[in-house]
Design a protein around this motif. Structure first.
Motif, mmCIF file in Angstrom:
data_model
loop_
_atom_site.group_PDB
_atom_site.id
_atom_site.type_symbol
_atom_site.label_atom_id
_atom_site.label_comp_id
_atom_site.label_asym_id
_atom_site.label_seq_id
_atom_site.Cartn_x
_atom_site.Cartn_y
_atom_site.Cartn_z
ATOM 1 N N UNK B 429 0.638 -1.225 0.015
ATOM 2 C CA UNK B 429 0.363 -0.079 -0.310
ATOM 3 C C UNK B 429 0.869 1.093 0.224
ATOM 4 N N UNK B 430 1.807 0.730 -0.147
ATOM 5 C CA UNK B 430 2.591 2.613 -0.841
ATOM 6 C C UNK B 430 3.709 2.715 -2.126
ATOM 7 N N UNK B 431 3.624 3.444 -2.686
ATOM 8 C CA UNK B 431 3.993 3.467 -3.805
ATOM 9 C C UNK B 431 4.786 4.429 -4.294
ATOM 10 N N UNK B 432 5.033 5.228 -3.142
ATOM 11 C CA UNK B 432 6.037 6.520 -3.158
ATOM 12 C C UNK B 432 7.265 6.649 -3.661
ATOM 13 N N UNK B 433 8.021 5.202 -3.249
ATOM 14 C CA UNK B 433 9.056 4.899 -4.274
ATOM 15 C C UNK B 433 9.287 5.345 -5.644
ATOM 16 N N UNK B 434 8.341 4.780 -6.311
ATOM 17 C CA UNK B 434 7.869 5.269 -7.812
ATOM 18 C C UNK B 434 7.476 5.676 -8.349
ATOM 19 N N UNK B 435 6.357 5.519 -7.414
ATOM 20 C CA UNK B 435 5.478 6.585 -8.399
ATOM 21 C C UNK B 435 5.811 8.015 -8.302
ATOM 22 N N UNK B 436 6.476 8.003 -7.637
ATOM 23 C CA UNK B 436 6.852 9.667 -7.423
ATOM 24 C C UNK B 436 7.651 10.154 -8.529
ATOM 25 N N UNK B 437 8.430 8.971 -9.201
ATOM 26 C CA UNK B 437 9.371 9.220 -10.458
ATOM 27 C C UNK B 437 8.291 9.239 -12.017
ATOM 28 N N UNK B 438 7.286 8.684 -11.840
ATOM 29 C CA UNK B 438 5.928 8.685 -12.492
ATOM 30 C C UNK B 438 5.250 9.868 -12.489
ATOM 31 N N UNK B 439 5.420 10.705 -11.523
ATOM 32 C CA UNK B 439 4.386 12.450 -11.730
ATOM 33 C C UNK B 439 5.356 13.232 -12.638
ATOM 34 N N UNK B 440 6.332 13.230 -12.256
ATOM 35 C CA UNK B 440 7.401 13.248 -12.876
ATOM 36 C C UNK B 440 8.578 13.465 -13.687
ATOM 37 N N UNK B 441 7.242 12.170 -14.159
ATOM 38 C CA UNK B 441 8.267 10.885 -16.100
ATOM 39 C C UNK B 441 10.146 11.399 -15.656
ATOM 40 N N UNK B 442 10.710 10.625 -14.439
ATOM 41 C CA UNK B 442 11.562 10.831 -14.588
ATOM 42 C C UNK B 442 12.286 9.282 -14.652
ATOM 43 N N UNK B 443 13.075 8.813 -15.878
ATOM 44 C CA UNK B 443 13.074 7.704 -16.618
ATOM 45 C C UNK B 443 14.337 7.062 -15.166
ATOM 46 N N UNK B 444 13.896 5.376 -14.861
ATOM 47 C CA UNK B 444 14.585 4.904 -14.260
ATOM 48 C C UNK B 444 14.570 3.381 -14.721
#
Lengths: 515, 515
Positions: B429-444
């Motif tokens: 129930x915590x997506x913060x480590x990946x979803x933050x980069x989706x919001x920013x569209x930072x590739x990873x």
């Protein structure tokens, strides 16, 4: 209608009128007495005011010569030491003041600052900025009295241009809502310099009138439905709408922030094809995407068309067909009616509620073109699911159109930028020739054909039968005598991100058409 | 919980169960008897099932050797004539069938067709596709029983891969809604091959389990919140989430079409860093933007890092600091809580109404993770003006973050892809480590560190004090014994469109960490 009546701005309730007068007077006060035209000229100027700067006596022969230069020539002369930046800014600034009195093209004037900047900088070119592009310390607006403000910082585009040595000395006028193909605001109604009974177009009408009056060699506009191409076409100058987000949009004033169903695109308005390229190469060379996470680092590739024959152009057939450089064919539009309905809905997904609120807050009267642009059948309110549905329709249309484009075997399409030349004031109600390309995000230029409307020639050979309600409306507006002197312009478009191809094709086509 | 219980799919009302059984049986029927594992194995398999393909006796030594190869090696061997495409597809396909019985990783199986394709084609590499990527004639779904369909055409990504010689023989399983970091659907619950008490992650959990089981050398996932990186991290394989729209998204199944507040990105899931690069260079080399007007022709530039010292990485300090190739520094996150709230709201701007409708239409039970992901406080309904406001918050955050990024003087950030290793089922129930980069569209990328969770070592040295409610929840889940054998993975991210830099940094960092 008297000239004074014609050039008047938007009205409103008593409080609006008080505030509007303050803004108008602030602008007037910035134009020095030495640059004021004699009252006799302003009492009843001719319809074509483009020659008044040359005859009014306010500019020296040297200043007049400078203002004949395009941006590329200005850069070259400065680089060669044949022209100082101060002399250039002074000449264009003085002519801008004159242009404003004849066309209401400005919303701020700060030549003193421009001259100071010119003194300080080793400049490479000079620009002025449309009202919605914030320049620190100058007046900006998103098209309503309540949105008039003094900008506290430069937007990205201005920052980049400033870093490239651009000098700013005016801000230009634009319409209520920014969503008219006409430009009437609190600051007045922008008149077409070639025929003041006609509009200079919109929403960058102040900019196009100024550049056509040679009060600037190059300027910046934004185009979300035709707002660069329409005013350039109407005033007989050059304009380029790049693929969205390739040029920096960040910080541009807009009253529906976050409305990402369509984007505006920021591009040059100028007096030669080579200036469009100069502008784009310089701005993209500054790598806007480094600062703006919403900017797209798509490279500008201008192809060498001496090695390749351009495919399929619909218009100006005779001349182009006679050339060995171009393969001319018909281009079949793909369901443009559907696309037009989608883009009109996208502009105001809230049914125009924000526009109504801003007008109400300012006690500002709603102009008829505003009423029209936010009304059914095209405009209605949406909930989140309806917003998605509309955007899905947009994406489906874009995909189908892309398939269609490839099936047509064309490089570029040559087409009109508007149903006719510049229209009479308050009548521009069909955006289909430009807005369809905004929906598709197909880059394009508008440029003068070299011809102007001539009542003796431009009459219908046979009575036309309208193809649609919009067509019937446009036909009803036609009156050969009314459009006298209006420039006849053309538009070149290509598929998304083919910006370089558009620039290359522009040069080939224009050379052939004008040969 | 018995293995049979653990691997079971989503339930629903009586009619749902009838339909679900049909879909399940259709899939089962496609797996030939010769590839069925003995009931004894399935009765009570060990938690770590990764070695069963080697010991079950269904694969020949040659087939086992083939399935040890990564995609680059497969391509090289085929190109060198040391391996036939048919042999390769047969080996991977057989192993995929075994993997499925142990992890529920598939939703369609069509090895016969893959072999036929392999026979016909001069192949260069082979892939399978996640369930939401339509492959003509195979089963696809957007995460609900009602959306299960037989695709009538390839999506763009599959079309391009097919044109490059890829062979398809399975489709993989994914969760209800496609918006869980877990993968339980009508087709079963995907189990983590390293420890079947843990999830394989989601939404591309079928894909990650399959690749970890070596039932494929490379696959395709989509990532809108972590759906490539999380399952790759959980299963100890490699995954890359490109900057959105650089790889072709057109035609991917999605139940909220037109929801353009965030985009998924399509990328590779594989067993080596070099395979990510192979995939991207091949796909981008096919120029997806020519067909897809929504694709961005941003060039992939992989820098040569032998000439440049990488700046500032937070994690794995000791090893990296000992290297002369990397400058290690701390990275300060910028208001990730705010970003997380924005992206969670963006996922379901309609307050989850569409999800509820699709479940209701199918008589499908709502899984607890579905209930959680569409619920307040993060999720609520929006009207058009609220949609714009939310997206404006997104854009403002993106801009502020970009400024912050530059202020940090980093090239890439090395960080965890999840609060821990793979979580127990139904708890992510915590997506913060990946979803933050989706919001920013930072590739990873996500990639295995080479370490696995070890109950003897991985215990808290001191009692941790939670930093937030989300943190408290994550801490409450920790139980060293439960995570035994789970791969410990890392994530490398960089600023939008720095995809090539991520790939180059991945190689340097991984080499140092594993030296």
């Amino acid at each position: 209608m008297s000239f004074r009546e014609k050039i008047k701005g938007v009205g409103g309730d008593a409080l609006y009128e008080v505030k509007a007068r303050i803004f108008q007077e602030q602008l007037e006060a910035k134009i020095p007495a030495s640059l004021r035209l004699p009252p006799a000229i302003l009492e009843d100027p001719p319809l074509d005011v483009t020659h008044i700067p040359e005859t009014c006596g306010l500019l020296t022969p040297q200043e007049l010569a400078i203002t004949e230069l395009d941006a590329t020539a200005v850069c070259q002369k400065i680089a060669a030491g044949q022209l100082t930046a101060v002399d250039a800014v002074t000449a264009f600034g003085k002519r801008a003041a004159i242009a404003h009195q004849l066309t209401a093209c400005l919303m701020d004037f700060f030549l003193d600052e421009g001259i100071k900047q010119a003194q300080q900088l080793d400049e490479y070119f000079r620009k002025e900025g449309k009202g919605m592009l914030p320049i620190k310390g100058t007046v900006g607006s998103s098209g309503f009295l309540v949105s008039i403000e003094t900008s506290t910082e430069d937007c990205d585009m201005i920052r980049i241009l400033r870093s490239l040595g651009a000098v700013f000395y005016v801000k230009t006028n634009q319409p209520q809502t920014l969503m008219h193909l006409e430009s009437k605001s609190t600051y007045g109604r922008v008149l077409n310099p070639h025929n003041t009974d006609l509009t200079a177009g919109g929403s960058s009408g102040g900019e196009s009138a100024l550049v056509a009056m040679k009060g600037s060699c190059i300027g910046v506009g934004t185009d979300g439905g035709g707002s660069i191409r329409c005013p350039c076409a109407h005033c007989g100058i050059y304009g380029f709408r790049p693929s969205c987000r390739t040029t920096p949009l960040h910080g541009v004033l807009w009253y529906q922030p976050g409305q990402d169903g369509f984007y505006s695109s920021v591009g040059p308005m100028c007096r030669s094809a080579r200036d469009m390229r100069l502008f784009l190469e310089a701005v993209l060379g500054a790598n806007p995407a480094l600062q703006d996470p919403d900017a797209l680092p798509v490279p500008l590739k201008v192809p060498d068309l001496t090695q390749k024959k351009l495919q399929s152009l619909k218009w100006a057939k005779a001349k182009l067909e006679a050339s060995s450089e171009v393969e001319v064919g018909d281009y079949t539009p793909y369901d443009h009616d559907r696309g037009y309905s989608i883009v009109r809905a996208l502009y105001f997904e809230d049914g125009g509620a924000t526009v109504r609120r801003l007008l109400k807050e300012g006690g500002e009267e709603m102009l008829p073109l505003t009423e029209w642009v936010i009304s059914p059948p095209h405009v209605r309110d949406h909930d989140a699911a309806q917003v998605w549905k509309l955007r899905d329709e947009r994406d489906n249309y874009r995909r189908e159109y892309s398939d269609h484009w490839w099936s047509q075997n064309v490089d570029v399409v040559l087409c009109p930028p508007f149903p006719g030349t510049a229209s009479r004031h308050d009548t521009a109600k069909y955006w289909g020739y430009t807005a369809i390309w905004n929906l598709l995000d197909y880059p394009g230029t508008a440029f003068p054909s070299g011809l102007v409307a001539d009542p003796a020639i431009d009459i219908y050979q046979e009575s036309p039968s309208p193809m649609s309600a919009a067509d019937e409306y446009n036909l009803s507006l036609y009156d050969a005598a009314a459009f006298k002197g209006a420039p006849v312009s053309l538009q070149i478009v290509s598929r998304i991100f083919n910006d370089g191809l558009v620039l290359a094709a522009q040069e080939v086509i224009e050379r052939i058409l004008k040969s």
